[in-house]
Design a protein around this motif. Structure first.
Motif, PDB file in Angstrom:
ATOM      1  N   ARG A  81       0.835  -1.202   0.000  1.00 39.47           N
ATOM      2  CA  ARG A  81       0.000   0.000   0.000  1.00 39.47           C
ATOM      3  C   ARG A  81       0.867   1.248   0.000  1.00 39.47           C
ATOM      4  O   ARG A  81       0.575   2.236  -0.686  1.00 39.47           O
ATOM      5  CB  ARG A  81      -0.928  -0.007   1.205  1.00 39.47           C
ATOM      6  N   ALA A  84       2.350   1.571  -3.449  1.00 37.65           N
ATOM      7  CA  ALA A  84       1.344   2.027  -4.407  1.00 37.65           C
ATOM      8  C   ALA A  84       1.051   3.510  -4.225  1.00 37.65           C
ATOM      9  O   ALA A  84       0.854   4.250  -5.188  1.00 37.65           O
ATOM     10  CB  ALA A  84       0.067   1.213  -4.244  1.00 37.65           C
ATOM     11  N   ALA A  88       3.432   4.041  -9.100  1.00 35.80           N
ATOM     12  CA  ALA A  88       3.016   2.772  -9.707  1.00 35.80           C
ATOM     13  C   ALA A  88       3.920   1.638  -9.249  1.00 35.80           C
ATOM     14  O   ALA A  88       5.136   1.789  -9.161  1.00 35.80           O
ATOM     15  CB  ALA A  88       3.047   2.892 -11.226  1.00 35.80           C
ATOM     16  N   THR A  89       3.319   0.508  -8.930  1.00 32.51           N
ATOM     17  CA  THR A  89       4.069  -0.674  -8.530  1.00 32.51           C
ATOM     18  C   THR A  89       4.317  -1.535  -9.759  1.00 32.51           C
ATOM     19  O   THR A  89       3.379  -1.889 -10.469  1.00 32.51           O
ATOM     20  CB  THR A  89       3.285  -1.472  -7.477  1.00 32.51           C
ATOM     21  N   THR A  90       5.583  -1.880 -10.002  1.00 33.81           N
ATOM     22  CA  THR A  90       5.946  -2.616 -11.217  1.00 33.81           C
ATOM     23  C   THR A  90       6.565  -3.957 -10.853  1.00 33.81           C
ATOM     24  O   THR A  90       7.379  -4.050  -9.937  1.00 33.81           O
ATOM     25  CB  THR A  90       6.945  -1.807 -12.062  1.00 33.81           C
ATOM     26  N   ARG A 112      -4.229 -10.044 -11.096  1.00 36.36           N
ATOM     27  CA  ARG A 112      -4.902  -8.781 -11.436  1.00 36.36           C
ATOM     28  C   ARG A 112      -5.956  -8.423 -10.396  1.00 36.36           C
ATOM     29  O   ARG A 112      -6.129  -7.254 -10.047  1.00 36.36           O
ATOM     30  CB  ARG A 112      -5.541  -8.877 -12.819  1.00 36.36           C
ATOM     31  N   ARG A 113      -6.685  -9.443  -9.913  1.00 36.90           N
ATOM     32  CA  ARG A 113      -7.696  -9.173  -8.883  1.00 36.90           C
ATOM     33  C   ARG A 113      -7.055  -8.668  -7.600  1.00 36.90           C
ATOM     34  O   ARG A 113      -7.584  -7.768  -6.946  1.00 36.90           O
ATOM     35  CB  ARG A 113      -8.504 -10.439  -8.591  1.00 36.90           C
ATOM     36  N   HIS A 115      -3.932  -7.296  -7.274  1.00 35.04           N
ATOM     37  CA  HIS A 115      -3.105  -6.096  -7.463  1.00 35.04           C
ATOM     38  C   HIS A 115      -3.531  -5.374  -8.745  1.00 35.04           C
ATOM     39  O   HIS A 115      -2.787  -5.352  -9.733  1.00 35.04           O
ATOM     40  CB  HIS A 115      -1.627  -6.483  -7.538  1.00 35.04           C
ATOM     41  N   PRO A 116      -4.717  -4.789  -8.756  1.00 36.24           N
ATOM     42  CA  PRO A 116      -5.212  -4.166  -9.990  1.00 36.24           C
ATOM     43  C   PRO A 116      -4.363  -2.995 -10.480  1.00 36.24           C
ATOM     44  O   PRO A 116      -4.387  -2.664 -11.676  1.00 36.24           O
ATOM     45  CB  PRO A 116      -6.631  -3.711  -9.613  1.00 36.24           C
ATOM     46  N   ALA A 117      -3.625  -2.335  -9.574  1.00 36.71           N
ATOM     47  CA  ALA A 117      -2.823  -1.176  -9.980  1.00 36.71           C
ATOM     48  C   ALA A 117      -1.407  -1.548 -10.388  1.00 36.71           C
ATOM     49  O   ALA A 117      -0.651  -0.687 -10.844  1.00 36.71           O
ATOM     50  CB  ALA A 117      -2.776  -0.154  -8.846  1.00 36.71           C
ATOM     51  N   ALA A 118      -1.028  -2.801 -10.234  1.00 34.86           N
ATOM     52  CA  ALA A 118       0.345  -3.202 -10.546  1.00 34.86           C
ATOM     53  C   ALA A 118       0.575  -3.223 -12.060  1.00 34.86           C
ATOM     54  O   ALA A 118      -0.295  -3.641 -12.833  1.00 34.86           O
ATOM     55  CB  ALA A 118       0.634  -4.580  -9.965  1.00 34.86           C
ATOM     56  N   ASP A 119       1.731  -2.776 -12.444  1.00 30.75           N
ATOM     57  CA  ASP A 119       2.148  -2.815 -13.850  1.00 30.75           C
ATOM     58  C   ASP A 119       3.052  -4.025 -14.031  1.00 30.75           C
ATOM     59  O   ASP A 119       4.191  -4.032 -13.557  1.00 30.75           O
ATOM     60  CB  ASP A 119       2.897  -1.521 -14.196  1.00 30.75           C
TER      61      ASP A 119
END
Length: 283
Positions: A81, A84, A88-90, A112-113, A115-119
């Protein structure tokens, strides 16, 4: 109780062996034993029954294992958190080129569910590098197959796939229900270039030195069979082009799908990836 000590305890509790846990953590056994002994002093109870063959959890150890896993998961979530919020978390993921594993599809959806914001950035590797760029520092985590030299890496098995020999459909051996590597002793096999990991090379050659064309990718392997009558090993259940067949090799060790990362205490996002992968391949 420090988080690092709890991670040590969880490793021993999951391996039920101090030696294996030390290898998993990339540390020697004496400091691991001391850390667990100190933890037992902190909680005021024995956590393991120790014997010459390994250890088992006491009732107190089983209770702490449940709590430790929850605490470590919360700590990882907190780090994620914060990361993030900072930007952006990569995650850079290494995979073998040409893979069509349904387990990876489930893993991608679950990740994806969670960590929806992860690249997630994908780096595809050919068959000359089973670590998919991990050892070279090009990726954060690898979804690949073993065996390979795991020194300096943490490797967790996800699934074991039986293997077979891929042949041209008109090959007389293609009519057999099963084969043994000895049945293929006089055949040309596709090979990987000189310098490829010896454990990896030996496995895909059935444990013997082979002669045949040098290949780097899955499609090169299949085309070598189709055009030249070369043979080689592949996991069962994969789609094959027309004109090719695969016959089981039941006496050969299965090919293991693994997740691998560098070091014993990886980035929280890598730890989360490993946990999600373990669950996705178990379903």
């Amino acid at each position: 109780m420090e988080l690092r000590t709890l991670r040590y305890f969880v490793a021993v509790a999951e391996e039920l062996h101090f030696g294996r846990a030390a290898a998993r953590l990339h540390m020697s056994q004496p400091p691991l034993s001391r850390a667990v002994k100190q933890l037992e002093g902190d909680v005021g109870a024995a956590l393991f029954h120790r014997s010459a063959t390994g250890v088992t959890l006491t009732a107190a150890g089983a209770a702490l294992l449940e709590e430790a896993r929850a605490l470590l998961a919360r700590a990882d979530r907190a780090r994620l958190r914060v990361a993030a919020a900072a930007g952006a978390t990569t995650l850079t993921l290494g995979v073998l080129g040409g893979s069509t594993d349904p387990g990876a599809t489930r893993l991608a959806a679950a990740f994806r569910r969670r960590h929806p914001a992860a690249d997630v950035r994908i780096r595809e590797s050919d068959l000359t590098d089973p670590t998919c760029g991990l050892r070279a520092g090009l990726v954060d985590v690898a979804l690949t197959r073993g065996p390979f030299d795991g020194s300096g890496l943490s490797v967790h098995a996800l699934r074991a796939d039986p293997v077979g020999v891929v042949l041209r459909s008109d090959d007389p051996l293609a009519r057999r229900d099963r084969l043994d590597p000895a049945d293929l002793a006089d055949r040309r096999w596709f090979r990987f270039p000189t310098g490829t990991d010896p454990l990896w090379q030996a496995y895909w050659h059935g444990g013997e030195p082979r002669e045949g064309p040098v290949v780097r990718g899955v499609q090169e392997c299949l085309q070598a069979v189709l055009w030249n009558g070369t043979v080689g090993v592949m996991p069962l259940g994969h789609h094959l082009p027309e004109g090719l067949a695969v016959v089981p090799l039941p006496d050969m060790a299965p090919s293991r799908v693994v997740v691998a990362w560098t070091g014993a205490d990886p980035d929280p996002l890598v730890r989360s990836f490993v946990r999600i992968a373990t669950a996705a391949y178990r379903d």
